[in-house]
Structures are given as C-alpha cells and as structure tokens.
Design a protein around this motif. Structure first.
Motif, mmCIF file in Angstrom:
data_model
loop_
_atom_site.group_PDB
_atom_site.id
_atom_site.type_symbol
_atom_site.label_atom_id
_atom_site.label_comp_id
_atom_site.label_asym_id
_atom_site.label_seq_id
_atom_site.Cartn_x
_atom_site.Cartn_y
_atom_site.Cartn_z
ATOM 1 N N ILE A 132 0.973 -0.985 -0.083
ATOM 2 C CA ILE A 132 0.003 -0.101 -0.061
ATOM 3 C C ILE A 132 0.823 1.328 0.062
ATOM 4 O O ILE A 132 1.646 1.309 0.760
ATOM 5 N N GLU A 133 0.497 2.453 -0.805
ATOM 6 C CA GLU A 133 1.285 3.420 -1.022
ATOM 7 C C GLU A 133 0.507 4.574 -0.771
ATOM 8 O O GLU A 133 -0.489 4.574 -1.461
ATOM 9 N N LEU A 134 0.965 5.670 -0.359
ATOM 10 C CA LEU A 134 0.016 6.902 -0.369
ATOM 11 C C LEU A 134 0.827 8.050 -0.668
ATOM 12 O O LEU A 134 1.890 8.187 -0.379
ATOM 13 N N THR A 135 0.267 8.640 -1.641
ATOM 14 C CA THR A 135 1.068 9.866 -2.271
ATOM 15 C C THR A 135 0.520 10.987 -1.416
ATOM 16 O O THR A 135 -1.037 11.414 -1.822
ATOM 17 N N LEU A 136 0.929 11.866 -0.640
ATOM 18 C CA LEU A 136 0.597 12.844 0.215
ATOM 19 C C LEU A 136 0.079 14.160 -0.382
ATOM 20 O O LEU A 136 -0.742 14.524 -0.125
ATOM 21 N N ASP A 137 0.724 14.628 -1.502
ATOM 22 C CA ASP A 137 0.514 15.759 -2.233
ATOM 23 C C ASP A 137 -0.903 15.837 -2.694
ATOM 24 O O ASP A 137 -1.649 16.751 -2.914
ATOM 25 N N ASN A 138 -1.326 14.510 -3.529
ATOM 26 C CA ASN A 138 -2.494 14.693 -4.118
ATOM 27 C C ASN A 138 -3.500 13.762 -3.585
ATOM 28 O O ASN A 138 -4.647 13.256 -4.027
ATOM 29 N N HIS A 139 -3.278 13.123 -2.395
ATOM 30 C CA HIS A 139 -4.266 12.238 -1.822
ATOM 31 C C HIS A 139 -4.725 11.010 -2.378
ATOM 32 O O HIS A 139 -5.791 10.775 -2.375
ATOM 33 N N GLU A 140 -3.656 10.286 -2.876
ATOM 34 C CA GLU A 140 -4.045 9.343 -3.627
ATOM 35 C C GLU A 140 -3.604 8.000 -2.798
ATOM 36 O O GLU A 140 -2.428 7.925 -2.293
ATOM 37 N N ALA A 141 -4.123 6.824 -2.825
ATOM 38 C CA ALA A 141 -3.917 5.671 -2.394
ATOM 39 C C ALA A 141 -3.703 4.544 -3.408
ATOM 40 O O ALA A 141 -4.735 4.483 -4.249
ATOM 41 N N VAL A 143 -2.363 0.216 -4.591
ATOM 42 C CA VAL A 143 -2.111 -1.074 -3.973
ATOM 43 C C VAL A 143 -1.705 -1.944 -5.339
ATOM 44 O O VAL A 143 -2.273 -1.730 -6.336
ATOM 45 N N HIS A 144 -0.531 -2.045 -5.125
ATOM 46 C CA HIS A 144 0.443 -2.822 -6.195
ATOM 47 C C HIS A 144 0.357 -1.943 -7.526
ATOM 48 O O HIS A 144 0.097 -2.256 -8.621
ATOM 49 N N GLY A 145 0.336 -0.527 -7.250
ATOM 50 C CA GLY A 145 0.404 0.250 -8.346
ATOM 51 C C GLY A 145 -1.137 0.876 -8.958
ATOM 52 O O GLY A 145 -1.202 1.607 -9.614
ATOM 53 N N THR A 146 -2.158 0.118 -8.195
ATOM 54 C CA THR A 146 -3.496 0.235 -8.859
ATOM 55 C C THR A 146 -4.081 1.318 -7.698
ATOM 56 O O THR A 146 -4.150 1.166 -6.524
ATOM 57 N N MET A 147 -4.555 2.600 -8.356
ATOM 58 C CA MET A 147 -5.108 3.700 -7.277
ATOM 59 C C MET A 147 -6.543 3.073 -6.902
ATOM 60 O O MET A 147 -7.366 2.535 -7.522
ATOM 61 N N LEU A 148 -6.818 3.440 -5.550
ATOM 62 C CA LEU A 148 -8.159 2.913 -5.116
ATOM 63 C C LEU A 148 -9.011 4.344 -5.087
ATOM 64 O O LEU A 148 -8.742 5.314 -5.004
#
Length: 225
Positions: A132-141, A143-148
């Motif tokens: 799981i990865e969060l990009t903090l500037d644009n508030h995106e999450a 999983v395995h590179g797929t946006m939730l």
C-alpha cells in the motif's frame, strides 16, 4: 491532519477553521488559555496554531505546557507581536515556525503542512505499508500500483493507520482524529467500523492483504502478521 487553533479573534478564527476544513483537515478552536488547556488534555492534535496574545494567559506559557507534555506536537506561532525577542523566545521553547499577522491563509496552510510532514512523516511526500502506498500531495492511495477509489474519510483513515502502524487505535481515538468536535453529536462509534469495513474491502479488491486487525473490546491495529 488535526489542528488546534488558539485564537481569540472570532472572525479570524472562523476564517482559519473554514479554510483548513475545505482542505480536508480537522481544525478545532480554543479562544483562551484555559479552553486550549482543556482541549489539549482531552484530545490529541498533530499541529498547534498558537496566538501569543490571549485574554487569560500568555501564549508562550501555553507553548511550554505543550512541549512539557506533548513534545511531538508541531507548533506554529501566529501573532501580531513581531518583536524579535518574542519570535526567538518562541523558537527556543520549541515552536517549529512563526508567522506574523496579517498573513495569507494559503501560507499558514503551507507552513502547517510542512511542520506536519517534518514531525509525523519525516519530511516524506509518500508513505507506504507493504504493497500500500499513499501519495501525500494529491491524496491518492495505491495497492500494487492500482489507485483505490477512496472517499476523503477513507483516505484519511488509511493515512492514520499507516502513520500509527502496529499501534492500538481505539474507536474513540479514530473518531476524534477524523471528525474532531463533530463526534460529540454522534450517539455511538459504529460508523468507525463501517468505514474500516469499506476500506478493507477496497484494499482487498485491488489485490492487497487485510492488515487492519480488530482487537476485540479494544480497537484496531494495522500490522502484518
């Protein structure tokens, strides 16, 4: 991000609170030293926005209370007092930044976010836990590179879990962090379970594992077993 604004000018306080709310943050307001102290002992905050001129006390004294009891809380001093001695004293006591009135709300927001990143995220613009990865500037999450496809509250809930991974979070703590003062109008914390259930479902649908563990009778933990 959850903030406590200590400011006795009602019009300015409302403007600041509304601005941060539109940015998706929780911003609670205390108009005096005594009310600020009451909130600080009752709830947890990420960043304190502190005016030095209070009707019933000195803002620098409140800063000392904060640093003696909650040393990891970020502090931005906002004050019309722009004397060098006040600024230096505040920074010596542990404030992270100082912004003189009048100021643009966008600048206050940028400084508060910078303090939050330094203290809570070690300056990083991304956070991750396993796949799981969060990009903090644009508030995106992702999983395995797929946006939730998360709601704002679901994103904030996931962010809160990742920042506090392996720590027990009670339903009350989660509710306070995500809804602030508004939780006082709610009859129960059942809505927390529903948000966690939805978040679990979306993570697993994207191929992620279920790391949100229920600790029965206590709360929840994000951990890898």
């Amino acid at each position: 991000m959850k903030l406590l604004l200590v400011e006795d000018q009602d019009e300015l306080a409302v403007s600041i609170r509304n601005y941060f709310s539109k940015e998706g943050d929780i911003c609670e307001v205390a108009t005096s030293f005594s009310k600020a102290t009451e909130k600080l002992y009752a709830f947890s905050y990420d960043v304190l926005l502190l005016d030095l001129m209070l009707p019933d006390g000195d803002g620098l004294s409140l800063l000392k209370v904060v640093k003696d009891n909650w040393s990891d809380m970020g502090v931005v001093i906002i004050s019309a007092k722009n004397a060098l001695n006040d600024k230096l004293h505040g920074l010596e006591l542990g404030a992270d930044d100082y912004l003189s009135k009048p100021f643009h709300l966008a600048e206050l927001n940028a400084r508060a976010n910078a303090v939050y990143r330094r203290r809570k995220q070690e300056g990083r613009r991304t956070l991750s836990f396993k796949e799981i990865e969060l990009t903090l500037d644009n508030h995106e999450a992702l999983v395995h590179g797929t946006m939730l496809d998360l709601t704002r509250k679901e994103y904030e809930l996931l962010h809160y879990f990742i920042v506090n991974q392996n720590r027990l979070l009670t339903k009350q703590a989660i509710a306070e962090h995500l809804w602030g003062d508004y939780m006082d109008t709610m009859d129960s914390f059942d809505f927390v379970y529903q948000h966690i259930k939805n978040l679990r479902k979306k993570i697993m649908k994207a191929g992620g594992n279920d790391y949100l563990k229920t600790v029965y009778g206590a709360g929840y933990k994000m951990k890898d077993e």
